[in-house]
Write an enzyme that holds these catalytic residues in place. Structure first.
Site, PDB file in Angstrom:
ATOM      1  N   HIS A 444     -39.182   8.024  19.617  1.00 60.46           N
ATOM      2  CA  HIS A 444     -37.727   7.962  19.683  1.00 60.46           C
ATOM      3  C   HIS A 444     -37.134   6.948  18.699  1.00 60.46           C
ATOM      4  O   HIS A 444     -35.924   6.928  18.464  1.00 60.46           O
ATOM      5  CB  HIS A 444     -37.272   7.615  21.109  1.00 60.46           C
ATOM      6  CG  HIS A 444     -36.024   8.334  21.532  1.00 60.46           C
ATOM      7  ND1 HIS A 444     -34.928   8.464  20.710  1.00 60.46           N
ATOM      8  CD2 HIS A 444     -35.691   8.967  22.688  1.00 60.46           C
ATOM      9  CE1 HIS A 444     -33.969   9.130  21.339  1.00 60.46           C
ATOM     10  NE2 HIS A 444     -34.412   9.450  22.542  1.00 60.46           N
ATOM     11  N   ASP A 448     -34.463  11.501  17.400  1.00 62.77           N
ATOM     12  CA  ASP A 448     -33.597  11.630  18.574  1.00 62.77           C
ATOM     13  C   ASP A 448     -33.813  12.984  19.247  1.00 62.77           C
ATOM     14  O   ASP A 448     -34.375  13.915  18.658  1.00 62.77           O
ATOM     15  CB  ASP A 448     -32.129  11.486  18.169  1.00 62.77           C
ATOM     16  CG  ASP A 448     -31.793  10.071  17.716  1.00 62.77           C
ATOM     17  OD1 ASP A 448     -32.465   9.123  18.183  1.00 62.77           O
ATOM     18  OD2 ASP A 448     -30.876   9.910  16.886  1.00 62.77           O
TER      19      ASP A 448
END
Length: 471
Positions: A444, A448
């Site tokens: 992450h 995204d």
């Protein structure tokens, strides 16, 4: 003729290796081709063969991380003079007097005493150059560690990869900082002692570590021999075991070199990457039809198809094909896809290089050859490095979903699951379709959720409409 055994360079990018598991002891007869020891790199464990026959006269590095071409041992006939091959300061000792060597090797221990360690333990002067191995510098960038804060335990205070990782682990756990000499740090690592547990005013020295380890060992032995009493009842009970036998029910087996590498890399990946796993189902009807059409000329697997599809999708979603170094995203122009291969002793990941430039037939042949080499333990380091994305397939085991762990320094890995005939609604009617679940784990820090979802949608589109690959 006497030979100085050095750490071999096993690949173009290799700068260091971890020596472990010597198969021969000092004084043993060695024949050309015998396995001498194991070397672990960041991708693979290799068995190193002797290039000459003779007697293993000296072992200079019992275990530990050293640079390529670092002296490790001397092979010679029993009557040969080998003094010219030994590093400065090293002395010849009979095998019976050797005892346990430090991880940095007998030559380093003989050349550097505790008094010399004070200089090595001191940080670099302001503006001075910090002594650190290339691997240690890369690890520091990856873990966000400031090298000036790390105490080096390598020769002459050089910072090693292990020093950086121990510092990062200590910082992560909030452990108190301790002052410890390089030799003492090596001894603590070898004996499994946490220096923070040693209570001492001033800097911890090697003898402090040994005394602490000895005391801990005696305490553990006493505890093991004492009977366990039931809480509050004073009733003695035997150690856990089968009813009425009092026998222990566990056995301990040392990890293989490959398993130790896997354990280390997986732990590092979990510590480094804040990861999220995304699952998406796709209809494999079109892929199955394509496979049948191609079977006459070549055996194509679903893995082959997904390598080709993923390579195409990665060109459109470059964030999935990048890596992270410090605070930088490194985008790769080429797509090098690692394909996980399960072996009896663990898992290896050979790499299909430039997969975005290869046709399906070429990909299929390369995957087949790499998998065969993996099973024969014949992969080279070059065939296992440089990947930008990984695919791992557990579909043959009936898995329908799992969370694969990212292969560092990549930022994503695609898990392939079983194809399951599933009833679905189509135009108001229930039909049975062969559905496959794909599991994408992404870092992450770089990827995204929307980007990961878009990437999975693109793979689904290509898989359900393979003709789109021709556009």
């Amino acid at each position: 003729m006497a030979e100085l055994v050095v750490l071999p360079k096993l690949g173009l990018t290799m700068t260091e290796g971890t020596v472990s598991n010597w198969r021969k002891a000092k004084g043993d007869r060695v024949e050309q081709g015998d396995i001498l020891f194991d070397v672990e790199t960041d991708k693979i464990s290799n068995e190193i063969e002797a290039k000459t026959s003779g007697v293993l006269r000296e072992i200079l590095v019992e275990e530990g991380t050293v640079e390529v071409f670092h002296p490790l041992a001397v092979i010679a006939e029993a009557s040969e003079d080998i003094s010219s091959l030994l590093p400065a300061g090293a002395s010849l000792k009979p095998a019976a007097e050797e005892g346990a060597s430090s991880a940095a090797g007998a030559s380093v221990q003989a050349a550097a005493g505790e008094d010399d360690e004070a200089a090595a333990d001191a940080p670099a002067a302001p503006g001075g150059r910090i002594k650190a191995s290339p691997l240690a510098r890369r690890t520091a960038r990856t873990l966000g560690v400031e090298l000036s804060s790390v105490r080096g335990t390598g020769p002459l205070g050089r910072i090693t990869d292990g020093d950086v990782r121990r510092y990062a682990e200590s910082a992560r756990q909030g452990s108190p900082k301790v002052r410890i000499s390089p030799a003492a740090a090596k001894e603590a690592a070898a004996l499994g002692v946490n220096p923070a547990d040693i209570r001492r005013d001033g800097r911890i020295m090697k003898e402090d570590v040994r005394s602490f380890a000895a005391a801990e060992g005696q305490a553990a032995e006493s505890a093991a021999q004492a009977p366990a009493s039931a809480t509050g009842g004073g009733i003695s009970r035997p150690a856990a075991g089968p009813a009425g036998t009092g026998e222990q029910t566990v056995s301990r087996v040392p990890m293989s070199a490959m398993r130790k590498v896997i354990a280390k890399r997986m732990r590092e990946s979990v510590d480094i990457s804040p990861s999220v796993t995304y699952n998406m189902r796709l209809d494999t009807t079109a892929l199955a039809n394509l496979r049948r059409q191609l079977q006459a000329s070549r055996k194509i697997t679903y893995t082959d198809l997904l390598v080709a599809i993923t390579a195409k999708a990665l060109l459109e979603f470059p964030l999935l094909n990048c890596s992270i170094e410090g605070n930088e995203l490194v985008f790769h122009k080429a797509v090098h896809i690692g394909v996980a291969v399960g072996l009896e002793g663990g898992l290896v990941v050979p790499v299909v290089r430039d997969a975005h430039l290869k046709g399906l037939g070429e990909i299929s042949e390369e995957v087949r050859l790499l998998a065969a080499a993996a099973r024969d333990n014949a992969l080279t380091p070059a065939e296992m490095t440089g990947g930008t994305f990984t695919i791992t397939n557990l579909g043959m085991y009936g898995m329908e979903s799992f969370s694969p762990i990212i292969n560092q320094p990549e930022v994503a890995i695609l898990g392939v699951n079983a194809i399951v005939d599933t009833p679905v609604a189509v135009n108001g009617e229930v039909v049975v379709k062969p559905l496959m679940n794909l599991s994408l784990t992404a870092d992450h820090r770089a990827v995204d959720g929307a980007v990961a979802a878009g990437f999975m949608q693109r793979i689904k589109a290509y898989a359900e409409n393979p003709a789109l690959l021709l556009l």
